[in-house]
Design an enzyme around this catalytic site. Sequence first.
Site, PDB file in Angstrom:
ATOM      1  N   ASP A 474       7.403   0.974  -9.833  1.00 15.15           N
ATOM      2  CA  ASP A 474       7.949   0.619  -8.515  1.00 15.15           C
ATOM      3  C   ASP A 474       8.458  -0.821  -8.499  1.00 15.15           C
ATOM      4  O   ASP A 474       8.149  -1.633  -9.400  1.00 15.15           O
ATOM      5  CB  ASP A 474       6.843   0.806  -7.460  1.00 15.15           C
ATOM      6  CG  ASP A 474       7.373   1.302  -6.135  1.00 15.15           C
ATOM      7  OD1 ASP A 474       8.554   1.032  -5.831  1.00 15.15           O
ATOM      8  OD2 ASP A 474       6.602   1.943  -5.404  1.00 15.15           O
ATOM      9  N   ASP A 540      12.213   7.049   0.017  1.00 14.20           N
ATOM     10  CA  ASP A 540      10.880   7.158   0.619  1.00 14.20           C
ATOM     11  C   ASP A 540      10.889   8.127   1.792  1.00 14.20           C
ATOM     12  O   ASP A 540       9.828   8.485   2.301  1.00 14.20           O
ATOM     13  CB  ASP A 540      10.407   5.786   1.118  1.00 14.20           C
ATOM     14  CG  ASP A 540       9.657   5.017   0.041  1.00 14.20           C
ATOM     15  OD1 ASP A 540       9.468   5.561  -1.051  1.00 14.20           O
ATOM     16  OD2 ASP A 540       9.262   3.855   0.301  1.00 14.20           O
TER      17      ASP A 540
END
Length: 742
Positions: A474, A540
């Site tokens: 990430d 997301d």
Amino acid sequence: MSCINQFKGTGSDGESISVVYAEQPSANIAFALAFTGDQLPRLVHWGRPLADPKAALALYDATRPQRVSGVLDYTPWPSVLPTQAEGWMGTSRFNVARDGVELFCKFVVNNVTIGKHDNNGIAGADVPTVTVNAVDNEQGVGLVWTAELLPGGLIRQHATVRNLADGELEVNKVELGFALPANANEVLTTTGHHLRERQPQRHLLGVERIEKNSVVGRPDFDASLLLAAGEPGFGFEHGDVYAVHVAWSGNSTLTAERTPYTQTLIGGGEVLLSGEIALAKGDEYATPSVFGAYGDGLNEIGIRFHSYVRSLHPELTAKPRPVMLNTWEAVFFDHNFDTLKALADKAAASGVERYVVDDGWFGSRRDDTSGLGDWQIAQDVWPDGPKSLKALADYVHAKGMEFGLWFEPEMINPNSNTYRAHPDWVLKPAKNRMPMEGRHQQVLDLSNPDAYQYIYNSINGLVDELGIDYIKWDHNKQVTEGVSPYTGRPAVHSQTLAVYRIWHDLKAAHPGLEMESCSSGGGRMDLGILRYASRVWTSDCVDPVEREDTQRYTSLVVPPCMMGEHIGHSPAYATHRATSQEMRMTMAFFGHMGIEWNLLKEPDEALAKLGEWVTEYKKHREWFAKDICVHADQCDPAVRVDGMVKPDKSAAIYRYTMLTTSSTYPNAPVHLPGLDPDANYRVYPLAVNLNLDASGANVGFSPLGWWNEDGIVLPGRALTTYGIRPPELNPAQAALFAAVKA
Ligand code: GLA
């Protein structure tokens, strides 16, 4: 078999000219570059192959501009890297300086080589390549420019700039470009923000320059995967369109520019910060690759990018994409052995093959305010012993699933042991000032060899210790004011290279290890990171209504089988929109299917349905890794038709989606792109959309006559024109059906 040839001749003005013509017949694509005198080449053809390649010589005469009043003596006719010395009057595309003073270079070509090579990483020696060596001797600047025609039909340009003289050479900008036919003046890019990536925007290009810049150390959500320019009205299925992509995960620009004297140029390159690249004598700067794709419609452009990206990732076809469960939206930071073990049981029972433990397993990371950078397993949550993280990894493996773990290695919470021990490991603009925080974090300085080694060793050690099969990597903070305290220079360029190096080295050290690129969702997806990443986290936002277009436009570059598409909770955490389980599962169907949902809280009926869909997905996923991805042009803004078509057109699966209420009632017939017009196809719903009762009888998902196992047989030409009447769907509903050669 591809070809590349050089033809020599004389222009109508008596000047000697040569043309390099390259062709990839299997991709139905060619380009021609014209060289005259000692000047850098000009692109004089790009598109379908020419019947007589030698005739490309005449393109020099046919397309060169005549002299006009009011400008320099040579009307601009942009080369692949135009400068003012050749009469270019647009925005500077090549900017280098010594002691802060801009140099104006005039490149003299001293060598042109053509040939084919094996393109390190792409099998076979079938990549026609032209390399141009040029120099500005007086300014002490060397240039090597290369263009390759890849097997799937992409053109890849890149260049290196070398300092040939004493004293530092600062490189501030190298923007490579493609000159387009004059009517290519409608521009498509994408925009977006967190939770809403890759939304299309279009406009007509006037006599102007437009830029899409990424300046926060990653492409970011607003980044356009492509800048496409085409004939007005081009769509997915039709219209000449040319697109450009910069394969770089740091700062970059994509541009389209028209001047009063030239047709459209599209291009791009790295955005460099002042002082970021300073070359000592003999050193060189290599640009990122700038890819160009031509298509009759955007679908063909997607096919070219997919062909290239797949060639880098043999694992996609060697290993059908494992259905994943990611723990993030299931438990967020609420980790404990018993819950995650129970979730692993439910996952395995639903057909999951890869179990990924997300954020929250290390240091003091019980929320996002602390612990980032402390890559040691949190003893308070995962104590050594029977309830350790290793015990969970072993349990997951024993269940026959792969074990994946989340890392965010480039970032650090100031509230962490690592920061307290090494406050100098953070990018910052001044000794006494840190950049503004994002999500309570700062950026680790990977130019610092100690920080780099700490990160590499931590991850490498955990991969061995836990038997990690998969890393979700990430990157959640925009990199602003990114100066390395170690080098004293802006460090986005070196940071990007450092990330590539770690990814490369980890994969080399652990054969079979797969890695995913996530950046708060789709903040970092580009052909730079995709050299290494087997998957991107698309967004997301897993709300399937929002996902339709995000996935559609992501798929113009990223093959769907590399796009993380997760079945989440309803209502979605990102939008609070409630959707049916079927809609969520349908939207995850063509991609790399995953689950990000707390299955422990779902009734058996929902889990049984999930299991059926996972089983259905597994029947097709091997093909999704090879299929041609198509999108239909529809005039109804509520409707989307997307499909995956076998390369030999023997079969396809389509998804018909209603996003909102439709303008026609019942919904108008939809056509199915990509089929063989001369073949007959049986069209029928996929089993998961049939709605059979317990006895196996069809109790009807749709009253349409063909909506049953037998379906209906229709000619391909009819399917690709008038098409079929789809089931009547409510808003936020979708259905899957197949078309198989009868
Ligand atoms: C980012 C990612 C999410 C999740 C969280 C964890 O937002 O995009 O998928 O991993 O971080 O903190």
